[in-house]
Design a protein around this motif. Structure first.
Motif, PDB file in Angstrom:
ATOM      1  N   TRP A  92     -12.105  -2.207  18.870  1.00 24.84           N
ATOM      2  CA  TRP A  92     -11.856  -1.869  17.459  1.00 24.84           C
ATOM      3  C   TRP A  92     -13.093  -1.262  16.804  1.00 24.84           C
ATOM      4  CZ3 TRP A  92     -14.165  -4.720  13.303  1.00 24.84           C
ATOM      5  CH2 TRP A  92     -13.679  -4.401  12.026  1.00 24.84           C
ATOM      6  N   ASN A  93     -14.272  -1.683  17.261  1.00 21.05           N
ATOM      7  CA  ASN A  93     -15.536  -1.222  16.687  1.00 21.05           C
ATOM      8  C   ASN A  93     -16.070   0.010  17.417  1.00 21.05           C
ATOM      9  OD1 ASN A  93     -17.611  -1.647  14.697  1.00 21.05           O
ATOM     10  ND2 ASN A  93     -18.950  -2.433  16.320  1.00 21.05           N
ATOM     11  N   ASN A  94     -15.152   0.897  17.785  1.00 20.47           N
ATOM     12  CA  ASN A  94     -15.533   2.154  18.444  1.00 20.47           C
ATOM     13  C   ASN A  94     -16.323   1.921  19.728  1.00 20.47           C
ATOM     14  OD1 ASN A  94     -14.380   3.743  16.291  1.00 20.47           O
ATOM     15  ND2 ASN A  94     -16.182   3.195  15.068  1.00 20.47           N
ATOM     16  N   SER A  95     -15.869   0.933  20.503  1.00 23.87           N
ATOM     17  CA  SER A  95     -16.459   0.595  21.805  1.00 23.87           C
ATOM     18  C   SER A  95     -17.904   0.114  21.707  1.00 23.87           C
ATOM     19  CB  SER A  95     -16.383   1.804  22.764  1.00 23.87           C
ATOM     20  OG  SER A  95     -15.030   2.164  22.974  1.00 23.87           O
ATOM     21  N   THR A  96     -18.261  -0.398  20.547  1.00 29.19           N
ATOM     22  CA  THR A  96     -19.602  -0.940  20.331  1.00 29.19           C
ATOM     23  C   THR A  96     -19.497  -2.430  20.034  1.00 29.19           C
ATOM     24  OG1 THR A  96     -20.358   1.167  19.408  1.00 29.19           O
ATOM     25  CG2 THR A  96     -21.704  -0.787  18.937  1.00 29.19           C
ATOM     26  N   PRO A  97     -20.273  -3.274  20.707  1.00 34.78           N
ATOM     27  CA  PRO A  97     -20.194  -4.717  20.422  1.00 34.78           C
ATOM     28  C   PRO A  97     -20.556  -5.007  18.967  1.00 34.78           C
ATOM     29  CG  PRO A  97     -21.417  -4.311  22.453  1.00 34.78           C
ATOM     30  CD  PRO A  97     -21.228  -2.977  21.792  1.00 34.78           C
TER      31      PRO A  97
END
Length: 337
Positions: A92-97
């Motif tokens: 959901w976070n644009n593939s960023t943790p």
């Protein structure tokens, strides 16, 4: 950092926060305040209806129109569910943790030790220790995954990046044991030990980030422990239904806070850069009495001086508390009530 620093150690605007136990009580208040400060917030709880209601509530307090919010229904006592929570949030976070992860899920089922069913003791450990442990394990594996050595420019940019934060909600019962909290307090004390150990262990990874030859994590990671006392919330109302009368007597004069007050105090401590954060004066006193080898906040001077004072005071406070319990047994017996 801390007492003598004016730096803001916990900026959240534009960052993504994952918060378990986010649909009620302290978690709901935290989600609202994080939204007000410009964070993108993902909340986790079991009850989808409460999650949906909370999402609408925190959206109405967003600082900017482009902030994003997500609700995930999950059982935080499951290791695989915690991995799923992180996977869904990262996607959901644009593939960023997420930048900040707050292990806030928990509940209290107080009662006398031998009167409490073994199943309840086990469930309390699952909810109040293992849920945070599983989230910490999955989060740190994700955050601390080493990357290949970078060129000098990339390395310098990484050093200037804001650190990531893993925050654990414990309780003041991690510092002082009270009659009637034996199902609950051991798990909260275990969280303090876990946080202390992780905080020291993370120095290994922070040190590796200074190397130009060894693979290392891309971001520094900070650990924090938040230890509130009595919170006026639905959870407090529920725990009072099973709480023994002697426990209610011991707590009757304790200061109580609303969820909003606790959330604001916790965030204020994070902005100061504190490691162990308590949210009101009695909790501060309990903290400095029980720090042991835990790092002191700020430069440590206030904690040390306050700890000396409270160490002397506890010579008198502890016998008073134990005497109250003894006299209760003399006057009322030991039956569960």
């Amino acid at each position: 950092m801390g007492f003598f620093s004016s730096k803001q150690h916990f900026p959240v605007e534009g960052r993504t926060v994952l918060l378990t136990g986010g649909s009620s009580g302290m978690g709901r208040a935290l989600a609202k305040k994080l939204a007000e400060q410009g964070a993108n917030v993902c909340i986790v709880a079991r009850n989808q209806q409460k999650l949906d209601e909370t999402i609408d509530y925190i959206k109405s307090h967003a600082k900017f129109p482009n902030q994003r919010f997500l609700a995930i229904s999950a059982d935080c006592t499951s290791a695989t569910e915690n991995t799923r929570i992180l996977d869904e949030t990262t996607t959901w976070n644009n593939s960023t943790p997420p930048d900040i992860i707050w292990a806030n899920a928990g509940s209290s089922s107080p009662g006398l030790f031998i009167d409490t069913p073994l199943e309840t003791h086990r469930a309390q450990m699952d909810m109040n220790y293992w849920s945070s442990f599983y989230l910490a394990h999955a989060s740190l594996k994700l955050w601390l995954s080493p990357s290949s050595p970078q060129d000098k420019k990339e390395k310098e940019e990484a050093k200037r990046a804001e650190p990531r934060h893993f925050i654990i909600t414990s309780s003041v019962v991690a510092f002082v044991g009270l009659a009637g909290y034996t199902p609950y307090a051991p798990a909260k004390a275990a969280l303090k030990s876990l946080a202390d150990s992780l905080r020291m262990e993370l120095n290994l990874y922070s040190g590796s980030r200074q190397s130009s030859t060894h693979p290392s994590p891309t971001s520094e990671v900070k650990i924090h422990l938040v230890c509130p006392a009595t919170i006026l919330s639905p959870g407090y109302d529920a725990e009072n239904e099973t709480k023994h009368a002697v426990t209610k007597m011991l707590e009757e004069d304790d200061p109580k806070q609303t969820s909003e007050q606790v959330a604001e105090a916790a965030l204020k401590g994070l902005r100061r850069g504190d490691y162990v954060i308590t949210t009101q004066w009695l909790a501060h006193a309990m903290r400095v009495c029980a720090l042991g080898g835990s790092p002191r906040n700020g430069w440590g001077i206030v904690d040390v001086l306050f700890g000396w004072v409270m160490g002397v005071a506890w010579l008198f406070i502890a016998p008073v508390l134990e005497g109250k319990v003894w006299r209760w047994g003399r006057d009322h017996g030991c039956a569960s009530a």
